[in-house]
Design a protein around this motif. Sequence first.
Motif, PDB file in Angstrom:
ATOM      1  N   GLY A  53       0.909  -1.261  -0.058  1.00 44.08           N
ATOM      2  CA  GLY A  53       0.106  -0.126  -0.242  1.00 44.08           C
ATOM      3  C   GLY A  53       1.476   1.488  -0.237  1.00 44.08           C
ATOM      4  N   TRP A  54       0.234   2.187  -0.390  1.00 42.26           N
ATOM      5  CA  TRP A  54       0.779   3.795  -0.572  1.00 42.26           C
ATOM      6  C   TRP A  54       0.285   4.375   0.822  1.00 42.26           C
ATOM      7  CZ3 TRP A  54       0.457   6.259  -6.510  1.00 42.26           C
ATOM      8  CH2 TRP A  54       0.932   4.950  -7.042  1.00 42.26           C
ATOM      9  N   GLY A  55       1.440   5.705   1.176  1.00 40.97           N
ATOM     10  CA  GLY A  55       1.426   6.018   2.729  1.00 40.97           C
ATOM     11  C   GLY A  55      -0.025   7.479   2.505  1.00 40.97           C
ATOM     12  N   GLU A  56       1.243   8.295   3.267  1.00 42.16           N
ATOM     13  CA  GLU A  56       0.039   9.858   3.288  1.00 42.16           C
ATOM     14  C   GLU A  56       1.699  10.307   1.897  1.00 42.16           C
ATOM     15  OE1 GLU A  56      -1.884  11.193   3.515  1.00 42.16           O
ATOM     16  OE2 GLU A  56      -3.106   9.289   4.933  1.00 42.16           O
ATOM     17  N   VAL A  57       1.237  11.338   0.707  1.00 42.27           N
ATOM     18  CA  VAL A  57       2.235  12.013   0.251  1.00 42.27           C
ATOM     19  C   VAL A  57       3.382  12.823   1.368  1.00 42.27           C
ATOM     20  CG1 VAL A  57       2.224  14.246  -1.191  1.00 42.27           C
ATOM     21  CG2 VAL A  57       0.699  11.676  -1.727  1.00 42.27           C
ATOM     22  N   ALA A  58       2.046  13.523   2.802  1.00 42.06           N
ATOM     23  CA  ALA A  58       2.411  13.976   3.374  1.00 42.06           C
ATOM     24  C   ALA A  58       2.707  13.812   4.885  1.00 42.06           C
ATOM     25  CB  ALA A  58       2.575  15.518   3.279  1.00 42.06           C
ATOM     26  N   PRO A  59       3.155  12.960   5.263  1.00 39.81           N
ATOM     27  CA  PRO A  59       3.789  12.146   6.149  1.00 39.81           C
ATOM     28  C   PRO A  59       4.461  13.375   7.420  1.00 39.81           C
ATOM     29  CG  PRO A  59       5.269  11.587   5.027  1.00 39.81           C
ATOM     30  CD  PRO A  59       5.282  11.888   3.842  1.00 39.81           C
ATOM     31  N   ARG A  60       3.665  12.803   8.210  1.00 40.64           N
ATOM     32  CA  ARG A  60       4.014  13.767   9.213  1.00 40.64           C
ATOM     33  C   ARG A  60       5.646  14.056  10.195  1.00 40.64           C
ATOM     34  NH1 ARG A  60       0.410  11.954  14.660  1.00 40.64           N
ATOM     35  NH2 ARG A  60       0.654  10.276  13.470  1.00 40.64           N
ATOM     36  N   ARG A  61       6.194  15.339   9.927  1.00 39.73           N
ATOM     37  CA  ARG A  61       7.453  14.926  10.572  1.00 39.73           C
ATOM     38  C   ARG A  61       7.948  15.004  11.686  1.00 39.73           C
ATOM     39  NH1 ARG A  61       8.397  19.374   5.685  1.00 39.73           N
ATOM     40  NH2 ARG A  61       7.968  18.327   3.846  1.00 39.73           N
ATOM     41  N   ASP A  62       6.891  16.091  12.351  1.00 42.48           N
ATOM     42  CA  ASP A  62       7.397  16.888  14.261  1.00 42.48           C
ATOM     43  C   ASP A  62       7.422  15.749  14.768  1.00 42.48           C
ATOM     44  OD1 ASP A  62       4.556  16.109  13.352  1.00 42.48           O
ATOM     45  OD2 ASP A  62       3.449  18.069  14.748  1.00 42.48           O
ATOM     46  N   GLY A  63       6.048  14.116  14.512  1.00 41.20           N
ATOM     47  CA  GLY A  63       6.253  13.490  15.317  1.00 41.20           C
ATOM     48  C   GLY A  63       7.079  12.406  15.349  1.00 41.20           C
ATOM     49  N   GLY A  64       8.317  11.663  14.074  1.00 37.27           N
ATOM     50  CA  GLY A  64       8.933  11.473  14.052  1.00 37.27           C
ATOM     51  C   GLY A  64       8.855   9.719  13.428  1.00 37.27           C
ATOM     52  N   ALA A  65      10.158   8.820  14.084  1.00 34.23           N
ATOM     53  CA  ALA A  65       9.155   7.606  13.831  1.00 34.23           C
ATOM     54  C   ALA A  65       7.945   7.217  14.608  1.00 34.23           C
ATOM     55  CB  ALA A  65      10.030   6.674  14.447  1.00 34.23           C
ATOM     56  N   GLU A  66       7.665   7.513  15.599  1.00 37.01           N
ATOM     57  CA  GLU A  66       6.664   7.387  16.773  1.00 37.01           C
ATOM     58  C   GLU A  66       5.311   7.757  16.067  1.00 37.01           C
ATOM     59  OE1 GLU A  66       6.177   5.505  19.367  1.00 37.01           O
ATOM     60  OE2 GLU A  66       8.707   5.282  19.621  1.00 37.01           O
ATOM     61  N   ALA A  67       5.165   9.093  15.124  1.00 36.51           N
ATOM     62  CA  ALA A  67       4.191   9.727  14.544  1.00 36.51           C
ATOM     63  C   ALA A  67       3.597   7.840  12.825  1.00 36.51           C
ATOM     64  CB  ALA A  67       4.380  10.903  14.236  1.00 36.51           C
ATOM     65  N   LEU A  68       5.045   7.980  12.786  1.00 34.89           N
ATOM     66  CA  LEU A  68       4.748   6.958  11.043  1.00 34.89           C
ATOM     67  C   LEU A  68       4.552   5.896  12.276  1.00 34.89           C
ATOM     68  CD1 LEU A  68       7.855   7.097   9.470  1.00 34.89           C
ATOM     69  CD2 LEU A  68       6.059   7.987   8.810  1.00 34.89           C
ATOM     70  N   LEU A  69       4.467   4.758  13.162  1.00 38.10           N
ATOM     71  CA  LEU A  69       4.331   4.052  13.721  1.00 38.10           C
ATOM     72  C   LEU A  69       2.603   4.115  14.020  1.00 38.10           C
ATOM     73  CD1 LEU A  69       7.997   2.683  15.527  1.00 38.10           C
ATOM     74  CD2 LEU A  69       6.601   2.161  13.159  1.00 38.10           C
ATOM     75  N   ASP A  70       2.664   4.716  14.312  1.00 39.36           N
ATOM     76  CA  ASP A  70       1.117   5.394  14.935  1.00 39.36           C
ATOM     77  C   ASP A  70       0.035   6.001  13.292  1.00 39.36           C
ATOM     78  OD1 ASP A  70       1.777   5.512  17.988  1.00 39.36           O
ATOM     79  OD2 ASP A  70       1.726   7.493  18.211  1.00 39.36           O
ATOM     80  N   ASP A  71       0.581   5.851  12.617  1.00 40.62           N
ATOM     81  CA  ASP A  71      -0.252   6.524  11.638  1.00 40.62           C
ATOM     82  C   ASP A  71      -0.708   4.076  10.970  1.00 40.62           C
ATOM     83  OD1 ASP A  71      -0.590   8.625  11.965  1.00 40.62           O
ATOM     84  OD2 ASP A  71       0.895   9.180  10.353  1.00 40.62           O
ATOM     85  N   LEU A  72       0.708   3.940  10.846  1.00 41.49           N
ATOM     86  CA  LEU A  72       1.207   2.420  10.358  1.00 41.49           C
ATOM     87  C   LEU A  72       0.038   1.977  11.428  1.00 41.49           C
ATOM     88  CD1 LEU A  72       2.051   0.126   8.148  1.00 41.49           C
ATOM     89  CD2 LEU A  72       3.913   0.531   9.730  1.00 41.49           C
ATOM     90  N   ALA A  73      -0.017   2.065  12.764  1.00 42.95           N
ATOM     91  CA  ALA A  73      -1.170   0.482  13.897  1.00 42.95           C
ATOM     92  C   ALA A  73      -2.168   1.080  13.335  1.00 42.95           C
ATOM     93  CB  ALA A  73      -0.634   1.040  14.759  1.00 42.95           C
ATOM     94  N   ARG A  74      -3.027   1.927  13.005  1.00 47.12           N
ATOM     95  CA  ARG A  74      -3.845   2.363  12.714  1.00 47.12           C
ATOM     96  C   ARG A  74      -4.069   2.076  11.132  1.00 47.12           C
ATOM     97  NH1 ARG A  74      -3.452   7.527  15.192  1.00 47.12           N
ATOM     98  NH2 ARG A  74      -2.376   8.081  13.546  1.00 47.12           N
ATOM     99  N   ARG A  75      -3.452   1.815  10.281  1.00 49.68           N
ATOM    100  CA  ARG A  75      -3.782   1.087   9.100  1.00 49.68           C
ATOM    101  C   ARG A  75      -3.527  -0.231   8.937  1.00 49.68           C
ATOM    102  NH1 ARG A  75      -1.957   2.055   3.480  1.00 49.68           N
ATOM    103  NH2 ARG A  75      -2.907   0.800   1.941  1.00 49.68           N
ATOM    104  N   ARG A  76      -3.152  -1.193  10.141  1.00 48.27           N
ATOM    105  CA  ARG A  76      -2.688  -2.562  10.295  1.00 48.27           C
ATOM    106  C   ARG A  76      -4.198  -2.786  10.748  1.00 48.27           C
ATOM    107  NH1 ARG A  76      -2.225  -5.957  14.146  1.00 48.27           N
ATOM    108  NH2 ARG A  76      -2.389  -4.600  15.707  1.00 48.27           N
ATOM    109  N   THR A  77      -4.413  -2.037  11.663  1.00 45.15           N
ATOM    110  CA  THR A  77      -5.588  -2.838  12.545  1.00 45.15           C
ATOM    111  C   THR A  77      -6.838  -2.413  11.274  1.00 45.15           C
ATOM    112  OG1 THR A  77      -5.617  -2.261  14.447  1.00 45.15           O
ATOM    113  CG2 THR A  77      -7.378  -2.308  13.836  1.00 45.15           C
TER     114      THR A  77
END
Length: 376
Positions: A53-77
Amino acid sequence: MTHSERHRPEIVVGLVATPPDQPARVAGWLTAELVSGLTERVSADVRWTVRQGWGEVAPRRDGGAEALLDDLARRRTDDRWDVAICLTDLPLHVGRAPLVAQTSGRRQVGMISLPALGLRQMRSVRTAVPDLVNQLLADASDHRVPPADRAPAETTRHLPAVRRVIDGADAGERRYLASGLIGRARLLTGMVRANRPGRALLGLSKLLVGAFGTAAFALTTDTIWQMGDALGGLRLAVIMVLGLSALVAWLIVAHDLWEKPSRETPAELARLFNLGTILTLSLATAVSYMVLFVGTVLVGALLIDTSVFEQILQRQVNASDYLRLAWITSSLATVGGAIGSGLENEETVRAAAYGYHPQPGGWRDEKGRERSSGAS
C-alpha cells in the motif's frame, strides 16, 4: 492452492511506502520476492500473504518515527494485517545518531528509514524486512511461527548500517541506530539516492539547451579565446565553482526550494532537507556541466580552425588550448543558463527539493481505494 497450503495458517504482512515516491519504487521491487524471503528466513510452515500500500504523500514530520508507527498501526488494524512494515525516505534521528529502523511489538509494526541505508537500499531491505517481521512475531509470541532463534543483534549483521540496538521501556520496542560520523555520511548519500538526481538532471534540460546556445555564441568571440589563454588553472577552477554555485543558488531561490523550520518541520529536519536538496542539485548541475563541457570541446574543435586560433593567440596551439577554451566558455555559459533556468517547469524543478513530494493523480493502494493528500 494445494490441500496442504489451505491447511497452513496464514500471516498477512502489510508493506506501506510513504511518501509514494522512491519508497514506493523500493516496495514494488520488494513485494515480488518478499513471500519467498519470509518463507526462507522466517518460517515455511505458514502461508505468507503480502499486501502493498501507499502511505501519505505528506507524512507527519514533527512526531518522527513514533508518528509514522502510530499511523501505520491504525492502517494495520483497519486492513486486518497481522504485522506491517513502513518504508519511508524521512531522515530520522535518535539524539545525533541516524535511526535506521524501529520495531514496536505493542503495535505490531516496524519502519525502515531508506536514506539511512545509504546507496544499496534494495539489497539491505531485502534481508531487513523478513528479520523485522520475524522479530515482531517473536515479540507477540505468535503461536503460528516457532520461537525465533535470532537475537536482535542478528538484524544488525544483515544491516551494515546498524551499529547499536536500543530497547525501549515497552517490550518489543527496539531502535536500530547507525554510528555517528559514518552513519551521517551514509544518511546523506542515501538522501541523494532517494531524491533521484537523475530526475533533477532531466528537469534541467531547458537550462542545458540554453547553456549550449550561450557557449556556441561565446566560442565565436576572440576575446573569450584570449581570456582562456590568460587565466591560469586555479582561476578557471574558481570561475567554474562560482558558476555552478550561482546556478544551484538561483534554482533554490527562483523556485522556492528552501525548507524553513516550522511547527510541522523541526529545525534539524529542515536542515537535512536543505542539505539533501543542495547535494542533489549540485550533483545534477555537475553532470550537466560535464555534458556541456564535452559538447563545447567538440563544437570548438569543429568551429575554430587551428590557424585562426594561433593568429589570435600569436603562438602555436595544441589540444590543451581547446580544453581551456571549453573550460572558461562552459563556466560562463553556466551562469547564462542560470538566468534562463527560471523558464524551467516549476513542478519538475521543485521535485529536486527533498521535502517536496508531488502527489500522483488518482493514486490508489492495492485495495483500490482512492487516496488524496496535499503535497508537502
